[in-house]
Design a protein around this motif. Sequence first.
Motif, PDB file in Angstrom:
ATOM      1  N   ASN A 299      56.078  46.547  47.297  1.00 54.42           N
ATOM      2  CA  ASN A 299      55.099  45.768  48.064  1.00 54.42           C
ATOM      3  C   ASN A 299      54.038  46.670  48.693  1.00 54.42           C
ATOM      4  O   ASN A 299      52.870  46.273  48.806  1.00 54.42           O
ATOM      5  CB  ASN A 299      55.806  44.942  49.136  1.00 54.42           C
ATOM      6  CG  ASN A 299      56.398  43.654  48.577  1.00 54.42           C
ATOM      7  OD1 ASN A 299      55.679  42.773  48.121  1.00 54.42           O
ATOM      8  ND2 ASN A 299      57.720  43.545  48.588  1.00 54.42           N
ATOM      9  N   ALA A 302      51.692  47.528  45.957  1.00 52.55           N
ATOM     10  CA  ALA A 302      50.845  46.385  45.629  1.00 52.55           C
ATOM     11  C   ALA A 302      49.619  46.328  46.545  1.00 52.55           C
ATOM     12  O   ALA A 302      48.556  45.838  46.141  1.00 52.55           O
ATOM     13  CB  ALA A 302      51.647  45.098  45.733  1.00 52.55           C
ATOM     14  N   LYS A 306      47.172  45.927  43.520  1.00 52.57           N
ATOM     15  CA  LYS A 306      47.942  44.697  43.344  1.00 52.57           C
ATOM     16  C   LYS A 306      47.990  44.205  41.897  1.00 52.57           C
ATOM     17  O   LYS A 306      48.736  43.276  41.584  1.00 52.57           O
ATOM     18  CB  LYS A 306      47.416  43.592  44.252  1.00 52.57           C
ATOM     19  CG  LYS A 306      45.989  43.164  43.957  1.00 52.57           C
ATOM     20  CD  LYS A 306      45.546  42.095  44.944  1.00 52.57           C
ATOM     21  CE  LYS A 306      44.098  41.675  44.701  1.00 52.57           C
ATOM     22  NZ  LYS A 306      43.665  40.660  45.681  1.00 52.57           N
ATOM     23  N   LEU A 312      53.907  45.598  39.305  1.00 55.27           N
ATOM     24  CA  LEU A 312      54.438  44.252  39.085  1.00 55.27           C
ATOM     25  C   LEU A 312      55.848  44.311  38.503  1.00 55.27           C
ATOM     26  O   LEU A 312      56.704  43.487  38.837  1.00 55.27           O
ATOM     27  CB  LEU A 312      53.516  43.474  38.139  1.00 55.27           C
ATOM     28  CG  LEU A 312      52.143  43.089  38.712  1.00 55.27           C
ATOM     29  CD1 LEU A 312      51.247  42.546  37.606  1.00 55.27           C
ATOM     30  CD2 LEU A 312      52.295  42.057  39.821  1.00 55.27           C
ATOM     31  N   LEU A 315      58.167  45.129  41.344  1.00 54.67           N
ATOM     32  CA  LEU A 315      58.292  43.941  42.196  1.00 54.67           C
ATOM     33  C   LEU A 315      59.280  42.956  41.570  1.00 54.67           C
ATOM     34  O   LEU A 315      60.129  42.381  42.254  1.00 54.67           O
ATOM     35  CB  LEU A 315      56.930  43.266  42.372  1.00 54.67           C
ATOM     36  CG  LEU A 315      55.987  43.850  43.415  1.00 54.67           C
ATOM     37  CD1 LEU A 315      54.601  43.204  43.297  1.00 54.67           C
ATOM     38  CD2 LEU A 315      56.528  43.637  44.828  1.00 54.67           C
ATOM     39  N   ALA A 316      59.160  42.777  40.273  1.00 54.87           N
ATOM     40  CA  ALA A 316      60.012  41.824  39.559  1.00 54.87           C
ATOM     41  C   ALA A 316      61.471  42.259  39.571  1.00 54.87           C
ATOM     42  O   ALA A 316      62.370  41.468  39.891  1.00 54.87           O
ATOM     43  CB  ALA A 316      59.521  41.667  38.126  1.00 54.87           C
ATOM     44  N   SER A 328      60.628  37.056  41.187  1.00 51.42           N
ATOM     45  CA  SER A 328      60.879  37.958  40.063  1.00 51.42           C
ATOM     46  C   SER A 328      60.282  37.397  38.779  1.00 51.42           C
ATOM     47  O   SER A 328      59.600  38.098  38.028  1.00 51.42           O
ATOM     48  CB  SER A 328      62.380  38.168  39.894  1.00 51.42           C
ATOM     49  OG  SER A 328      62.656  38.950  38.748  1.00 51.42           O
ATOM     50  N   ALA A 331      56.424  37.567  38.899  1.00 47.50           N
ATOM     51  CA  ALA A 331      55.921  38.943  38.773  1.00 47.50           C
ATOM     52  C   ALA A 331      56.017  39.425  37.331  1.00 47.50           C
ATOM     53  O   ALA A 331      55.112  40.101  36.822  1.00 47.50           O
ATOM     54  CB  ALA A 331      56.692  39.875  39.702  1.00 47.50           C
ATOM     55  N   ASP A 334      53.316  37.780  35.260  1.00 50.37           N
ATOM     56  CA  ASP A 334      52.032  38.436  35.539  1.00 50.37           C
ATOM     57  C   ASP A 334      51.952  39.782  34.831  1.00 50.37           C
ATOM     58  O   ASP A 334      50.920  40.148  34.264  1.00 50.37           O
ATOM     59  CB  ASP A 334      51.857  38.626  37.047  1.00 50.37           C
ATOM     60  CG  ASP A 334      51.654  37.307  37.790  1.00 50.37           C
ATOM     61  OD1 ASP A 334      51.331  36.294  37.136  1.00 50.37           O
ATOM     62  OD2 ASP A 334      51.842  37.294  39.023  1.00 50.37           O
TER      63      ASP A 334
END
Length: 562
Positions: A299, A302, A306, A312, A315-316, A328, A331, A334
């Motif tokens: 985070n 990001a 970002k 990503l 993050l996932a 999850s 992300a 994306d």
Amino acid sequence: MMNKAVKITLGLMLVGSAVFAQSLADARKAIDAEQYQKGKAILKSLTTSQPTNAENFFVLGNLYLTTSPINQRPDYIDSAKAAFDKGAAANAEYPLNFVGLGAVDLAKKGNPKANFDKAIALTKKKDHTTDLYIGKAYTYAPVPKIPEALTHLEKAKALNEKDAQVYLALGDAYRSQMKNSEAFSAYRTAYDLDKTMLRSKVELGKINKLSKAYPEAIEEYNKVIALDANYGPAYRELAEAYLPWALTSQKEYDGRLKQGLTFYEKYMDLTDRSLDSRLRHADFLMWAKDYKALEVEANEMAKLDKVNPRVLRYLAYSAFENGNYAASSQALKDFMAKVEPTRIISQDYLYLGRAQMKDTTQFAEGMKNITKAVSMDSTNAGVMAEIGSALFKAKKYDEAAKAYEIAVKNPERELLDYFYLGSSYYFDYAGKKNANLNPPNDLLVKADSAFSYLVQRAPTTFQGWQYRARINRLLDGAEDAKGLAVPYFEKYVNILTVEKPEEAAKPAGVRGLVEAYTYLGSVAARRDGDNVKAKTYFDKVLALDPNNTTAQQAKKAIDGSK
């Protein structure tokens, strides 16, 4: 009061100090210490203040290429090319920017020959640096070309055998070939030639780490810290040595892992916490399975970028491990939308599929993505046993069977997976039959195949024989006309009464024997017409269950037929 002349003099001194603080040497030092953001800032300042100095542009472009392999960032490669182009425009006679453009060709998987040839043509006869950097370019390319690298590095060495940088580069080339003895010798020579080159001592430690000599590697890194307590890369390497060392001892695991994480935090404190160093930190946290810290770091990254695909991904992964399944899944979607298909790895599909399967409405899509992950790497099938177990317990037998079909593709599968695969098909058939849905016999055939595999490899697994008997009885039909279940019930009885008599005394064993004897007696009487044999089986049923009405009525029918 301070007079005007003094003020002007002090002002010039301060300006001079600022320029001195932003020298090319300082930029190189920052880069070596993995303070990439600081190095980039100095170099951008230098290229602005000294626009005709081609070397500044080369070092800046090289920095972009140095960090790009870590992040797989095409924009960094483009930035490198822009810097080299500007350097070449600033001084068309300076060869190294053409080496840089050749390195860009390699990064884009193209042919660097034209640019390398031009660089060599511009190089003075006794200048070894062009061959040095061509050698590095071949070594650090996304697809390394070590024979070519060594050819140029040996030329550089022949021209200047006292340059420690040449031996450092040779060590890297040899190490990429797994020639650790040659690499160790090259790194040691580099340090002997230049005692300030701490990087070479760090690389000596890496050789020990690659040989799984973790205490020796740690000792080497500590020697570096003794020389310079603020040299960040030594702390990173310490951290990355403590983690695999932790895996060698269950007793020492927690302590060593904690120590490794502490060293990595020290490394982060000594760098500028740029996106590049944070990404490497995220790699370590992922490796250490510290998903709470990874989600925090992801985070934070990001906020810096970002849209960075790798951010990503972290993050996932971390969101999934921390139970944030919807985040999850989003992300990862994306991430997949932003990267080239070739950069999507099996783990991406695996995490996406697992996240989707937490939502019952996305089961089919989740299964599709997990199947894709398994097709890319069969070891990913292992997670499906966990998913299959949850589905089986929820009595979702159709879905559980699909999950276990994937689970058994895992090279390290458990035999128990075959038991649950067979059971899933069996109960799926039974549930549909009870609901008058006319299930296909194909479900029974698949169930029998799973149990057959199980008992072939574990012949005393009596439950496997029991289920094979039940399945074949269903395949035979209501009248047991062919007696298809006979050999399986007989094997089941033999295991419980001869090989594992302790199981026969258990309630489940008693019920199982009653079922087997009743069936065997029925087949003996109806199919074979052997009343003596049939009565023997029914007597065994009554010995276990004196009030069993089926056995009582069967015996009466046999007696009445006499």
